[in-house]
Design a protein around this motif. Structure first.
Motif, mmCIF file in Angstrom:
data_model
loop_
_atom_site.group_PDB
_atom_site.id
_atom_site.type_symbol
_atom_site.label_atom_id
_atom_site.label_comp_id
_atom_site.label_asym_id
_atom_site.label_seq_id
_atom_site.Cartn_x
_atom_site.Cartn_y
_atom_site.Cartn_z
ATOM 1 N N ASN A 235 -76.982 68.566 44.247
ATOM 2 C CA ASN A 235 -75.701 69.198 43.936
ATOM 3 C C ASN A 235 -75.311 68.772 42.510
ATOM 4 O O ASN A 235 -74.437 67.937 42.312
ATOM 5 N N TYR A 236 -75.973 69.361 41.517
ATOM 6 C CA TYR A 236 -75.857 68.899 40.143
ATOM 7 C C TYR A 236 -75.230 69.923 39.189
ATOM 8 O O TYR A 236 -75.155 69.672 38.003
ATOM 9 N N ARG A 237 -74.786 71.057 39.662
ATOM 10 C CA ARG A 237 -74.309 72.097 38.763
ATOM 11 C C ARG A 237 -72.893 71.784 38.274
ATOM 12 O O ARG A 237 -72.093 71.184 39.010
ATOM 13 N N LEU A 238 -72.574 72.193 37.054
ATOM 14 C CA LEU A 238 -71.239 72.015 36.494
ATOM 15 C C LEU A 238 -70.301 73.091 37.031
ATOM 16 O O LEU A 238 -70.694 74.253 37.175
ATOM 17 N N SER A 239 -69.050 72.716 37.298
ATOM 18 C CA SER A 239 -68.083 73.702 37.798
ATOM 19 C C SER A 239 -67.586 74.584 36.662
ATOM 20 O O SER A 239 -67.602 74.189 35.482
ATOM 21 N N ASN A 240 -67.111 75.761 37.032
ATOM 22 C CA ASN A 240 -66.556 76.687 36.050
ATOM 23 C C ASN A 240 -65.303 76.115 35.384
ATOM 24 O O ASN A 240 -65.030 76.399 34.215
#
Length: 376
Positions: A235-240
Motif C-alpha cells: 500500500n505505497y501509492r500517494l493520495s490525491n
C-alpha cells in the motif's frame, strides 16, 4: 523572530496555493490514491528532472523498496551504499533479505568515495562477488559524479539506484539529481525542501518498470472484477490530497532553493573568519539545493566541538543536529561488512547541521551565528 521562539532545522514552507489545490481535490471528491493531482504531480516531476517516467508514492523509503525489488534484489545479493546516510535509505535492503555493504565517504562532501568504490569493485570482480546494486546518496543536496558512476556501471554491470531524497532541485552539469541512474528516489517528507506532508517518488527511464511499480504499490491487484493476486504488493501509492500539495510546492521549488542557498551563503560569509569551522564545497559544475547547511567543527582549532555547539544552540532555543551517524556504527548493522569508514566516523564526530529553512530571516541567521561566534 523573538529569541524565545525556538528556531527549527527545516520547517515546511507553504505558499498558500497548496490550500487552494487541496480544496479543489476535496471538491472533486478525488481523495483516494488515484486522481488528477497524482497524474499532474508525476508529470511535474518528470518535467523537473528530465526523467520521463514517475510513480508518486507514500515515501522515499517505499520508492527505494520498490526499486530494489524491481532490480531483482533478494537473498544472497549485496547492495553497496555509502555508510553516511539515513536509515530509510538502507533499511529496504533488509526488506529484500539482501545484505548491505557500507562504503566510506569523501572528507569534503561526505558523498560516496568513488575512488574507494572503484578499488573495491575491482577486487570484487576478481573474487566473483560484485554487488547486484550500487546505491548512492545525494547528501544534503550534493550529488556524486554522474559521468563516473555511469562509467562504473558500464564496466561492472551493477544496477545504479540514486537516492536523491535530499537533492530535489539540485543539478550537476545542468542535469537534475538522479539523472543517469537506473532508478532515482525522491522524498517529500515534512522537512524536505518541498513537501507533500509525507511522500516520495520513484523515477526511471524504463516505462515498464514504473508501470510495474504502480502495480506493486497498489497491492499488486490483477485486472479482474474480484481481487486477484498472482504476487504480493504494498500500500505505497500517494493520495490525491498529498499530490495536490506537491503540485503547489513544485510551483515554488525554485524560490525554496534560492532561499536555502541564501541561508547557506550567509552562514559561510558570517563564519568565514572563525577558526576551525568549515563548510562543504560546491564543485564548479554543481548547483546544490543546500537542503541543510552542514558545518565541520575541528575542536583542535576551534577550541570547542560539535556537541558543545549543539548543546549551546539548544540552550538558546535553536535546533541543530549531528550529521547522519554512519550506518556501520548503527547497532542494527553491527555485523554488516564495511569498506573503509574512518572518514565517515570523523565527519560524524565533527559535523553539525544548522537551521536551514527557507523561512529563515537575516535575524534568524544572526541568532545562530552569534551563538557559534560566542564559543570561539
Amino acid at each position: 523572530m523573538s529569541n524565545t521562539t525556538r528556531l527549527l532545522m527545516s520547517s515546511p514552507h507553504m505558499s498558500g496555493r497548496e490550500q487552494e489545490l487541496v480544496a479543489d481535490a476535496f471538491k472533486s471528491n478525488w481523495i483516494a490514491p488515484v486522481g488528477p493531482y497524482v497524474s499532474a504531480f508525476e508529470q511535474g516531476l518528470a518535467t523537473l528532472s528530465g526523467i520521463p517516467h514517475v510513480a508518486a508514492l507514500s515515501s522515499g523509503t517505499a520508492a527505494l523498496h520498490l526499486a530494489l525489488r524491481l532490480s531483482g534484489v533478494g537473498a544472497g545479493d549485496t547492495v553497496w551504499c555509502p555508510t553516511m546516510t539515513f536509515i530509510g535509505g538502507v533499511a529496504p535492503i533488509l526488506y529484500q533479505n539482501a545484505a548491505p555493504v557500507f562504503v566510506d565517504v569523501t572528507p569534503d562532501t561526505m558523498l560516496l568515495d568513488l575512488n574507494l568504490l572503484e578499488e573495491a569493485l575491482i577486487a570484487a570482480e576478481r573474487e566473483g562477488t560484485l554487488p547486484k546494486v550500487v546505491l548512492t546518496t545525494d547528501l544534503y543536496g550534493l550529488i556524486p559524479d554522474i559521468d563516473r558512476l555511469n562509467a562504473l556501471r558500464e564496466r561492472f554491470g551493477f544496477v545504479w539506484i540514486s537516492d536523491a531524497a535530499e537533492s530535489v532541485g539540485s543539478y550537476q552539469g545542468g542535469r537534475h539529481a538522479g539523472t543517469g541512474a537506473d532508478f532515482a528516489i525522491f522524498s517529500f517528507n515534512g522537512n524536505k525542501i518541498i513537501t507533500t506532508s509525507g511522500g516520495g517518488a520513484l523515477l526511471s527511464r524504463n516505462a515498464e518498470a514504473i508501470e510495474q511499480a504502480r502495480f506493486l504499490s497498489t497491492q499488486a491487484r490483477e485486472p479482474a472484477p474480484h481481487y486477484e493476486h498472482v504476487t504480493f504488493g504494498y500500500n505505497y501509492r500517494l493520495s490525491n490530497i498529498c499530490a495536490a500539495i506537491g503540485v503547489g510546492q513544485l510551483e515554488v521549488l525554485a524560490d525554496r532553493v534560492r532561499a536555502r542557498r541564501y541561508v547557506h551563503d550567509r552562514y559561510r560569509a558570517l563564519l568565514a573568519d572563525v577558526p576551525g569551522i568549515s563548510f562543504s564545497p560546491e564543485p564548479a559544475d554543481m548547483f546544490a539545493n543546500r537542503w541543510l547547511t552542514t558545518t565541520r567543527i575541528d575542536p583542535a582549532i576551534a577550541g570547542f566541538d560539535a556537541e558543545r555547539a549543539r548543546l549551546t544552540l539548544d540552550a538558546a532555543a535553536i535546533e541543530s543536529r549531528p550529521v547522519w551517524k554512519p550506518m556501520h556504527r548503527q547497532p542494527v548493522f553491527a555485523n554488516a561488512r564495511r569498506i573503509g569508514g574512518d572518514v565517515a566516523d570523523l565527519a560524524f564526530a565533527q559535523g553539525l547541521c544548522l537551521p536551514s529553512g527557507s523561512t529563515m530571516t537575516d535575524d534568524d541567521i544572526a541568532r545562530v551565528v552569534d551563538v557559534l561566534r560566542g564559543l570561539a
